[in-house]
Design an enzyme around this catalytic site. Structure first.
Site, PDB file in Angstrom:
ATOM      1  N   ASP A 156       0.902  -1.182   0.065  1.00  0.00           N
ATOM      2  CA  ASP A 156      -0.059  -0.013  -0.015  1.00  0.00           C
ATOM      3  C   ASP A 156       0.829   1.301   0.054  1.00  0.00           C
ATOM      4  OD1 ASP A 156      -2.115  -1.690   0.134  1.00  0.00           O
ATOM      5  OD2 ASP A 156      -2.232  -1.564   2.318  1.00  0.00           O
TER       6      ASP A 156
HETATM    7  N1  URA Z   1      -1.125  -6.102   3.801  1.00  0.00           N
HETATM    8  C1  URA Z   1      -1.480  -4.657   3.831  1.00  0.00           C
HETATM    9  O1  URA Z   1      -2.863  -4.344   4.389  1.00  0.00           O
HETATM   10  N2  URA Z   1      -0.999  -3.769   3.361  1.00  0.00           N
HETATM   11  C2  URA Z   1       0.130  -4.002   2.615  1.00  0.00           C
HETATM   12  O2  URA Z   1       0.529  -3.075   2.020  1.00  0.00           O
HETATM   13  C3  URA Z   1       0.681  -5.169   2.679  1.00  0.00           C
HETATM   14  C4  URA Z   1       0.010  -6.239   3.199  1.00  0.00           C
END
Ligand code: URA
Length: 240
Positions: A109
């Site tokens: 993310d």
């Molecule tokens: N899980 C998430 O919620 N975000 C990420 O970036 C990676 C794994």
């Protein structure tokens, strides 16, 4: 390193992102390309990659590129410029001109930091992102409340259902390291998985850092920097 198969010089130059196929001729004519120390003249000449120098430098990652990148917060893992600042803005422009193009192995993310693998080797992406291969990914998590001990069992059971999903999450290992801090090891990579797993338990993730992807880490790697990696040989994965 094993010696490469001979290929047309213009193919090496274009596939490794130094120019387009049509730009290869002017690049060769410019005298910046040598083969075994001699100025190259014919873009169609069949050569091994080890013989080529461009501005005196060997060709970068001729057999496929693999790197580990320390992702900073604030960058998306997308080639689509409309989604905001991208991790690809932080990488050499040449990587985006390679054929195949360099992509991330899975996504993090925008606000997540840590290990992000980058490669142009499709079979590696497929191997590392398939839940069948159960590659462990370790996340350091900070949440906005107290993590109950009971969550260890909830995540380990392998029956946690996330909204709009048909299958429960695979068993995940949770280690509580502080009242609101934990390490979570996942062997799959569903959309926003860590945030959704904690969210199901009424906890919001405030900070998320991936410290390991398989055996790869960002130890001794500054935020925003990358390190080139050897291409691993993985049983059943055909590369090249
Ligand atoms: N899980 C998430 O919620 N975000 C990420 O970036 C990676 C794994």
């Amino acid at each position: 390193m094993a010696s490469s198969k001979p290929r047309r010089l213009d193919q090496w130059l274009a596939n490794c992102g130094y120019c387009s196929r049509s730009e290869a001729r002017p690049l060769v004519r410019s005298g910046r390309v040598t083969i075994d120390g001699e100025r190259a003249t014919d873009p169609g000449e069949k050569v091994r990659s080890e013989s080529i120098r461009i501005n005196g430098e060997p060709i970068e990652a001729p057999e496929g590129l693999l790197a580990v990148f320390h992702k900073p917060a604030g960058y998306v893992c997308s080639h689509d410029g409309r989604e905001g600042p991208s991790v690809f803005d932080l990488l050499p422009a040449r990587w985006m001109k390679r054929n195949p193009v360099v992509t991330t192995v899975g996504r993090l993310d925008k606000d997540t930091t840590g290990v992000l693998l980058l490669t142009d080797i499709g079979p590696l992406v497929q191997h590392w992102t398939s839940p069948r291969h159960k590659v462990p990914k370790l996340y350091e998590v900070v949440v906005d409340g107290t993590i109950p001990e009971s969550l260890i069992e909830v995540f380990a059971r392998g029956d946690l259902m996330l909204a709009d999903e048909e299958k429960p999450c695979l068993p995940a290992r949770l280690e509580i390291t502080g009242p609101s801090e934990a390490r979570l090891e996942l062997t799959e990579g569903r959309y926003h998985q860590v945030k959704r797993m904690f969210g199901e338990q009424g906890l919001n993730v405030l900070k998320l850092h991936r410290s390991h992807f398989g055996t790869y880490t960002v130890e001794s790697l500054e935020v925003g920097k990358w390190r080139m990696l050897e291409i691993p040989s993985i049983p059943g994965v055909q590369i090249g």
